[in-house]
Design a protein around this motif. Structure first.
Motif, short mmCIF file in Angstrom:
data_model
loop_
_atom_site.label_atom_id
_atom_site.label_comp_id
_atom_site.label_asym_id
_atom_site.label_seq_id
_atom_site.Cartn_x
_atom_site.Cartn_y
_atom_site.Cartn_z
N ILE A 140 1.05 -18.15 19.12
CA ILE A 140 0.62 -19.16 18.17
C ILE A 140 -0.88 -19.02 17.96
O ILE A 140 -1.65 -18.97 18.93
CB ILE A 140 0.96 -20.58 18.66
N MET A 142 -4.18 -20.71 17.07
CA MET A 142 -4.68 -22.07 17.12
C MET A 142 -6.11 -22.10 16.59
O MET A 142 -6.88 -21.15 16.79
CB MET A 142 -4.62 -22.62 18.55
N ASN A 277 -2.31 -26.05 16.03
CA ASN A 277 -1.51 -24.88 15.69
C ASN A 277 -1.71 -24.53 14.21
O ASN A 277 -1.64 -25.39 13.34
CB ASN A 277 -0.02 -25.15 15.93
#
Length: 287
Positions: A140, A142, A277
């Motif tokens: 992910i 971020m 995110n």
């Protein structure tokens, strides 16, 4: 529909680059997603041995309708690749044609390996699994904004050669890297003008390390670990406050980091530090 496919080695010629940029723009407007990173746009003009792009044209429309970029990031004849197809041409066989071109290119180069990277997407997952790939992992991306802060409990300074022993211990404990890998990493970062290894001290003891890399107005956190004996003491969160303040001082607009989805502790830490995110990358390997 008459389709024409071909492979082009890096660096990409100017005409093809313009066509690829038009494809990126078209897909970005349709999907509200930025595809440049996924398609290795910043490397297109580099003379990267072995790296190549597969392109497919609709000859009737004289239009580029699909592209696949295979990039040998570490120069070890192992390729990370992603593909992109124009919105009106998706799921009619273009994706499979690009993958077929990829296979030919990898065979020609006697490639040691490959990994497909895609944004988290059910349609792409199905295409990849139907073509012999299996899910491997996810990261992910971020994002956080720079933020001024006063930090007094830790000292953060650039890495110097005498820190190598402490750095090697932390990298082995935090990431499983052997000493030789740490030495190679330190040499590579020293040669990169926009990258830096940071050493974190508390009461004159080395308690952690972080590596960063800058791309324009973006500051990336590329690695980060706290020495085992000093964990669960708030040092990690303090360091993230420090790097947000550093980004403010150096006038960066954004901080980015990629975190594996299988590391919930790291995800939680970044969230506590104000990171949100942005997008998820999924990685696939050949069965």
């Amino acid at each position: 529909m008459n389709l024409f496919a071909m492979k082009i080695s890096y660096p990409i010629d100017a005409e093809t680059e313009q066509e690829l940029q038009a494809l990126l723009k078209m897909c970005q407007l349709k999907d509200a997603v930025e595809y440049g990173e996924l398609m290795h746009e910043k490397y297109w003009q580099q003379a990267s041995a072995g790296s190549f792009i597969v392109v497919i044209y609709d000859e009737d429309q004289d239009k580029l309708v699909g592209a696949l970029s295979a990039y040998d990031l570490l120069a070890i004849n192992t390729y990370e690749w992603s593909l992109l197809v124009a919105p009106d041409y998706r799921q009619i066989g273009i994706e499979e044609g690009l993958i077929e071109g990829l296979k030919h290119g990898l065979m020609e180069r006697n490639a040691n390996g490959e990994m497909a990277v895609t944004l988290h997407n059910a349609d792409m997952t199905k295409i990849l699994t139907d073509n012999g790939y299996v899910y491997s992992s996810s990261e992910i991306e971020m994002r956080a904004l720079p933020e001024a802060a006063s930090i007094s409990s830790i000292v953060v300074r650039p890495y110097i050669a005498s820190d190598l022993n402490a750095l090697a211990v932390m990298m082995e404990d935090g990431f499983g890297d052997v000493r030789e890998e740490t030495v190679e990493m330190a040499d590579l970062i020293a040669a990169e003008q926009n990258s830096q290894i940071w050493i974190i001290e508390q009461a004159d003891e080395v308690v952690g390390t972080m590596t960063t890399a800058s791309e324009g107005q973006v500051l990336w956190i590329t690695a980060f670990t706290v020495a085992a004996a000093y964990r669960q003491q708030g040092i990690a969160l303090t360091l993230l406050k420090w790097v947000k303040n550093y980004a403010t001082e150096k006038q960066f607009s954004t901080l980015l980091v990629e975190v594996e989805t299988e590391n919930p502790a790291a995800l939680s830490l970044y969230q506590k530090a104000g990171f949100i995110n942005k997008k998820q990358f999924d990685f696939f390997v050949v069965k």
